[in-house]
Design an enzyme around this catalytic site. Structure first.
Site, PDB file in Angstrom:
ATOM      1  CB  ILE A  12      10.367 -12.430 -13.590  1.00  0.00           C
ATOM      2  CG1 ILE A  12       9.454 -11.193 -13.678  1.00  0.00           C
ATOM      3  CG2 ILE A  12      11.724 -12.116 -14.217  1.00  0.00           C
ATOM      4  CD1 ILE A  12       9.949  -9.961 -12.938  1.00  0.00           C
ATOM      5  CD  GLN A  34       2.282 -16.209  -1.236  1.00  0.00           C
ATOM      6  OE1 GLN A  34       2.711 -15.186  -1.779  1.00  0.00           O
ATOM      7  NE2 GLN A  34       2.558 -16.525   0.018  1.00  0.00           N
ATOM      8  CG  ASN A  91       6.830 -14.427   1.084  1.00  0.00           C
ATOM      9  OD1 ASN A  91       7.471 -15.450   1.298  1.00  0.00           O
ATOM     10  ND2 ASN A  91       6.222 -14.191  -0.055  1.00  0.00           N
ATOM     11  CE1 TYR A 140       8.475  -6.279  -4.277  1.00  0.00           C
ATOM     12  CE2 TYR A 140       8.364  -4.235  -5.522  1.00  0.00           C
ATOM     13  CZ  TYR A 140       8.739  -5.555  -5.424  1.00  0.00           C
ATOM     14  OH  TYR A 140       9.375  -6.160  -6.475  1.00  0.00           O
ATOM     15  CE  LYS A 144      11.797  -8.200  -4.000  1.00  0.00           C
ATOM     16  NZ  LYS A 144      12.306  -9.513  -4.421  1.00  0.00           N
ATOM     17  NE  ARG A 281      -0.996   2.154  -8.883  1.00  0.00           N
ATOM     18  CZ  ARG A 281      -0.495   1.183  -9.658  1.00  0.00           C
ATOM     19  NH1 ARG A 281      -1.221   0.108  -9.920  1.00  0.00           N
ATOM     20  NH2 ARG A 281       0.700   1.281 -10.183  1.00  0.00           N
TER      21      ARG A 281
END
Ligand code: UFG
Length: 327
Positions: A12, A34, A91, A140, A144, A281
Site C-alpha cells: 500500500i 522486511q 513491530n 494484529y 492497531k 480458516r
C-alpha cells in the site's frame, strides 16, 4: 515541505508514494525492506532503516524538512499474529511509539495512520460504522487498536493530529502496471486466485462454504489500493486545513463472497481457475462490509476503481507481467 512515508516500499505504501508524486509532493520514504522492495519505490528519497531505531528517525527528520507522516510500516498477517503475538506488538506498537517520540521532538504535527477492519472483530451489524464496538479477535487487530489509543493521548499531550484509516480488503494494482501486490508468502485471496489462473498453483482453496451467507462463503469489502492511497492524501489535507483528529473506514460498501470473486476472476482472465472447498480458516468473520459514508462526506473521497471487475483487471495486469513479483 516533505511528507515522510513509513513503509513506503510495501504494497500500500508504494501506491501512496506514486499518488504523492503524481500530486507533485516532495516524498521521503523509510522502510526496513522486511516485506517491501526497493523496486516498488518509483521516486522520492528512500532511507533503509527500522522505525524502532531512533537514530535513523533523527537522521531522516534532520536531513529533510518533513511536516507530516503517513505510516504503513507494520506486520499485517492475521494468522501469523495468532502464532507470534509479541512480534506484532513489538513491530506494530513500539515502532509507532518511537516515531511519535521523534515527531514530538522534531515538531512534526500530522500523522495518517494505517489501521484495519480487524479492530472491530466480529461485527454486531453491517455496514460497520466508525463508532461501532471494537473488539479485535486477533493480535494484529489488537496492535492497531492499541496504536489508535496511543495516538489519542499524543494529540491531547503534544498536539500531534492524527487521522486513523481503517482499511477493509486492500487489493488491485497501479494502473501503470509498474507496481502491485507482491507478498511472500502470499495469503490474500485475489493474488492467490490469479496465481491459480497463471498455473503457479493448482487451485484456489475456498476456506469454508458453511457460513451464514447466501452462497455459504465469506463476504468481504474489496477496495482498490490507489483509492486507499488517495484517501490518505485527502486526510492529510484536511488536517493541514485545521481538521481535528478522527477515524475513517475505507471500503466500497459492497460485499462480495469468495465464490463471487473467483467467478469474476474467471471472466476477467478468461482462464480456467480450479477451486476446492476446504474447512474454515480460524478467525475469519462471515461478513465484513464498511460504511465509508463519513470519509465520502468529510474528505470528499470518491473511489475511482470501485468495481470488482476493475480491481481484478488491474491486479491481473500486474500479476501476468510480474510472475515473480519484483524479482
Ligand atoms: N480466502 C480463501 N482462500 C484463500 C485465501 C482467502 O477462501 O486461499 C478467503 C478468506 O477466508 C476470507 C477472504 O478470502 O474470507 C479474504 O481473505 P484475505 O486473506 O484476502 O483477507 P482477510 O479478509 O483475511 O484480511 C484482510 C486484510 C487484513 C485485515 C482483515 C480485516 O488482509 O490485514 O482483512 O478483517 F486485518
Amino acid at each position: 515541505m516533505a511528507i515522510l512515508v513509513c513503509g513506503g516500499a510495501g504494497y500500500i505504501g508504494s501506491h501512496m508514494v506514486a499518488e504523492l508524486l503524481k500530486e507533485g509532493e516532495e516524498v521521503v520514504i523509510l522502510d526496513n525492506l522486511q516485506s517491501g522492495y526497493k523496486e516498488a519505490v518509483i521516486g522520492g528519497k528512500l532511507y533503509i532503516g527500522d522505525l524502532r531505531d531512533r537514530a535513523v528517525l533523527d537522521k531522516v527528520f534532520t536531513e529533510n524538512q518533513i511536516d507530516s507522516v503517513i505510516d504503513f510500516a507494520a506486520n499485517s498477517l492475521v494468522g501469523e499474529s495468532m502464532i507470534e503475538p509479541l512480534k506484532y506488538f513489538n513491530n506494530n506498537i513500539v515502532s509507532v511509539m518511537t516515531l511519535l517520540e521523534a515527531m514530538r521532538d522534531h515538531k512534526v504535527k500530522y500523522i495518517v495512520f494505517s489501521s484495519t477492519a480487524a479492530t472491530y472483530g466480529e461485527p454486531e451489524s453491517i455496514p460497520i460504522l466508525e463508532d461501532d464496538k471494537t473488539n479485535p479477535t486477533n493480535p494484529y487487530g489488537e496492535s492497531k487498536l492499541a496504536v489508535e489509543k496511543i495516538l489519542k493521548w499524543c494529540d491531547a499531550a503534544y498536539d500531534i493530529k492524527h487521522t486513523v484509516l481503517r482499511y477493509f480488503n486492500a487489493c488491485g494494482a497501479h494502473v501503470s502496471g509498474k507496481i502491485g501486490e507482491a507478498h511472500n508468502p502470499e495469503t490474500h485471496l485475489i493474488p492467490l486466485i490469479l496465481q491459480a489462473a497463471l498455473g503457479k498453483r493448482e487451485k484456489i482453496v475456498i476456506f469454508g462454504d458453511d457460513y451464514d451467507t447466501e452462497d455459504g462463503t465469506c463476504i468481504r469489502d474489496y477496495i482498490h489500493v490507489t483509492d486507499l492511497a488517495n484517501a490518505h492524501l485527502l486526510a492529510l489535507r484536511r488536517m493541514k486545513n485545521g481538521g481535528e483528529s478522527t477515524i475513517y473506514n475505507l471500503g466500497n460498501g459492497t460485499g462480495f463472497s469468495v465464490k463471487e470473486v473467483i467467478e469474476v476472476a474467471r471472466k476477467v482472465t478468461d482462464r480456467e481457475i480450479k477451486s476446492e472447498v476446504q474447512g474454515r480458516r480460524p478467525g475469519d468473520p462471515a461478513k465484513l462490509v464498511a460504511s465509508s459514508k463519513k470519509a465520502i462526506e468529510e474528505l470528499g473521497w470518491n473511489p475511482q476503481y470501485a468495481s470488482i471487475e476493475c480491481i481484478i483487471e488491474t491486479a491481473w495486469n500486474w500479476h501476468k507481467n510480474h510472475l515473480n513479483g519484483y524479482k
